[in-house]
Design an enzyme around this catalytic site. Structure first.
Site, mmCIF file in Angstrom:
data_model
loop_
_atom_site.group_PDB
_atom_site.id
_atom_site.type_symbol
_atom_site.label_atom_id
_atom_site.label_comp_id
_atom_site.label_asym_id
_atom_site.label_seq_id
_atom_site.Cartn_x
_atom_site.Cartn_y
_atom_site.Cartn_z
ATOM 1 N N HIS A 25 0.848 -1.197 0.000
ATOM 2 C CA HIS A 25 0.000 0.000 0.000
ATOM 3 C C HIS A 25 0.884 1.247 0.000
ATOM 4 O O HIS A 25 1.293 1.730 1.056
ATOM 5 C CB HIS A 25 -0.925 -0.024 1.233
ATOM 6 C CG HIS A 25 -1.908 1.100 1.293
ATOM 7 N ND1 HIS A 25 -3.021 1.067 2.118
ATOM 8 C CD2 HIS A 25 -1.975 2.298 0.660
ATOM 9 C CE1 HIS A 25 -3.705 2.183 1.982
ATOM 10 N NE2 HIS A 25 -3.081 2.963 1.117
ATOM 11 N N HIS A 27 1.217 4.782 -2.600
ATOM 12 C CA HIS A 27 0.833 5.532 -3.810
ATOM 13 C C HIS A 27 2.084 6.187 -4.365
ATOM 14 O O HIS A 27 2.713 7.005 -3.672
ATOM 15 C CB HIS A 27 -0.197 6.597 -3.471
ATOM 16 C CG HIS A 27 -1.423 6.042 -2.807
ATOM 17 N ND1 HIS A 27 -2.583 5.781 -3.498
ATOM 18 C CD2 HIS A 27 -1.654 5.662 -1.523
ATOM 19 C CE1 HIS A 27 -3.478 5.284 -2.662
ATOM 20 N NE2 HIS A 27 -2.945 5.200 -1.458
ATOM 21 N N HIS A 205 -9.521 0.964 -0.981
ATOM 22 C CA HIS A 205 -9.439 1.679 0.285
ATOM 23 C C HIS A 205 -10.825 1.644 0.916
ATOM 24 O O HIS A 205 -11.814 1.989 0.258
ATOM 25 C CB HIS A 205 -9.055 3.147 0.066
ATOM 26 C CG HIS A 205 -7.609 3.376 -0.234
ATOM 27 N ND1 HIS A 205 -6.949 2.767 -1.267
ATOM 28 C CD2 HIS A 205 -6.696 4.185 0.379
ATOM 29 C CE1 HIS A 205 -5.688 3.177 -1.271
ATOM 30 N NE2 HIS A 205 -5.502 4.036 -0.297
ATOM 31 N N GLU A 208 -10.858 3.782 6.210
ATOM 32 C CA GLU A 208 -9.759 4.663 6.639
ATOM 33 C C GLU A 208 -10.409 5.750 7.505
ATOM 34 O O GLU A 208 -10.217 5.796 8.712
ATOM 35 C CB GLU A 208 -9.045 5.262 5.423
ATOM 36 C CG GLU A 208 -7.932 6.246 5.776
ATOM 37 C CD GLU A 208 -7.279 6.904 4.547
ATOM 38 O OE1 GLU A 208 -7.842 6.800 3.434
ATOM 39 O OE2 GLU A 208 -6.210 7.539 4.718
ATOM 40 N N ASP A 286 1.898 4.140 2.591
ATOM 41 C CA ASP A 286 0.844 4.971 1.985
ATOM 42 C C ASP A 286 1.405 6.089 1.102
ATOM 43 O O ASP A 286 1.419 5.960 -0.119
ATOM 44 C CB ASP A 286 -0.095 5.533 3.066
ATOM 45 C CG ASP A 286 -1.497 5.797 2.550
ATOM 46 O OD1 ASP A 286 -1.793 5.441 1.395
ATOM 47 O OD2 ASP A 286 -2.326 6.344 3.318
ATOM 48 N N ASP A 287 1.832 7.194 1.716
ATOM 49 C CA ASP A 287 2.375 8.330 0.958
ATOM 50 C C ASP A 287 3.620 8.827 1.704
ATOM 51 O O ASP A 287 3.592 9.863 2.381
ATOM 52 C CB ASP A 287 1.329 9.450 0.865
ATOM 53 C CG ASP A 287 0.084 8.988 0.137
ATOM 54 O OD1 ASP A 287 0.109 8.910 -1.103
ATOM 55 O OD2 ASP A 287 -0.910 8.672 0.809
HETATM 56 N N1 HPA Z 1 -6.443 7.473 1.106
HETATM 57 C C1 HPA Z 1 -7.136 7.658 0.000
HETATM 58 N N2 HPA Z 1 -6.592 8.035 -1.127
HETATM 59 C C2 HPA Z 1 -5.283 8.246 -1.173
HETATM 60 C C3 HPA Z 1 -4.519 8.099 -0.057
HETATM 61 C C4 HPA Z 1 -5.117 7.678 1.143
HETATM 62 O O1 HPA Z 1 -4.496 7.509 2.213
HETATM 63 N N3 HPA Z 1 -3.254 8.388 -0.430
HETATM 64 C C5 HPA Z 1 -3.267 8.706 -1.728
HETATM 65 N N4 HPA Z 1 -4.508 8.624 -2.190
HETATM 66 ZN ZN ZN Z 2 -3.679 4.825 0.419
#
Ligand code: HPA
Ligand code: ZN
Length: 346
Positions: A25, A27, A205, A208, A286-287
């Site tokens: 996971h 991006h 997703h 969250e 994630d990012d």
């Molecule tokens: N959630 C949803 N979309 C996303 C995320 C995330 O954490 N990171 C990049 N796009």
């Molecule tokens: Zn994500």
């Protein structure tokens, strides 16, 4: 797995860092570091609306997912050419290799980029070339998952799938990302059904910021094989039972959850409870350019905050291989490397 040798608290961070693992996971646009963002902007004759790298980093304070997505979207504007996508992915893959990631399944989207005039072909070809080089030069296997943007329409998701269809051999699956609240998974039931017919794996997703109901519909309407995040599942005992019974993997991202205020502190994160409940949880970044750390930073900070130990590390790494979309033989080989690492770690 045999009983693990005891590992002291001082040695635990080193074990977590050097442990073989998969990342499921992340991006790729969220791995674009400010330094590279400025460099790509200069190369493309564009400007970044911040004075310098430090000023940009200071802006990375978010109250929720949407506030992050707005800043993240701005960052993607410097990506124009196939080489830009290659360079971004190559930078991530080198970082992943340094963190002992042996396999990674990379999220990307095309809708962000087609929205400002960059074709899906440019995006996919650049990322794919980096994935090929990762295998050849870093010994990291890397595959691509196309995420649909859930704040956009079903018709636009169909269009994105159609544009990606000539590149099917470069994709392992599809996912669902972007603003969760108000955009339940079932809006994309037909798109996911089509992707499944094309032979793609399915993830989304869910849970969250959104409620457990979104996880139920990701499973039952979209028929996903993994849930991305899924931390809200713990509010619904029947859902926890379902996820445990069907061994549905959850790709958890602790530092993301902290930065987007899903949990007020890492010490209140529910990763330990997920493992205790028998869920196939994994740890991911994630990012990483925006949330303060790559996968190893997620492991070490979360383990310190939750007082997890070597056995949890083994379980999470093992789950990451089990939850991946590689074939059985490759999975066994990675599990074997993990066992060997734990048996010989001093
Ligand atoms: N959630 C949803 N979309 C996303 C995320 C995330 O954490 N990171 C990049 N796009
Ligand atoms: Zn994500």
């Amino acid at each position: 797995m045999t009983l693990l040798k005891p590992v002291s608290a001082e040695r635990l961070p080193d074990l977590l860092k050097r442990m073989p693992k998969a990342e499921l996971h992340m991006h790729i646009e969220g791995s674009l570091e400010p330094e590279l963002m400025f460099a790509l902007a200069a190369r493309n004759g564009l400007s970044v609306p911040y004075a310098d790298v430090q000023a940009l980093r200071r802006a990375y304070v978010f109250g929720n997912l949407q506030e992050f997505l707005d800043v993240y979207h701005e960052g993607t504007l410097v990506l124009c050419t196939e080489q830009d996508f290659y360079d971004m992915a190559w930078a991530y893959l080198q970082r992943a290799a340094a963190d002992h990631v042996l396999h990674t399944e990379i999220f990307f989207d095309t809708q962000t980029h087609t929205g400002h005039g960059v074709s899906a072909d440019v995006v996919i070809n650049g990322l794919h070339r980096a994935c090929l080089d990762a295998q050849g030069q870093l010994g990291v296997s890397a595959s691509l998952i196309l995420c649909f943007l859930r704040h956009l329409s079903e018709a636009e998701a169909f269009e994105a799938l159609e544009q990606a269809t000539p590149h099917l051999d470069k994709l392992v699956g599809v996912g669902l990302a972007s603003s969760e609240l108000g955009h339940p998974p079932e809006k994309f039931t037909r798109v996911f059904a089509n992707a499944r017919v094309l032979g793609l794996h399915l993830v989304a997703h869910a849970g969250e910021e959104g409620p457990p109901a979104y996880i139920w519909s990701a499973l039952d309407a979209l028929k996903v094989e993994r849930i991305d995040h899924g931390v809200q599942a713990m509010k619904d005992p029947a859902l926890v039972e379902r996820l445990a019974k069907d061994q549905i993997p959850l790709t958890v991202c602790p530092l993301s959850n902290l930065k987007l205020r899903v949990f007020p502190t890492l010490a209140t994160h529910n990763l330990g409870q997920m493992l205790d409940a028998g869920l196939v949880a994994t740890v991911n970044s994630d990012d990483p350019a925006y949330f303060g750390g790559y996968i190893n930073e997620n492991f070490t900070q979360t383990f310190a905050a939750l007082q997890l130990g070597a056995q949890h590390g083994y379980q999470l790494a093992s789950n990451s291989f089990e939850a991946s979309f590689i074939d059985k033989t490759a999975k066994l080989a990675l599990q074997h490397r993990l066992d060997e690492f734990f048996e010989t770690f001093e």
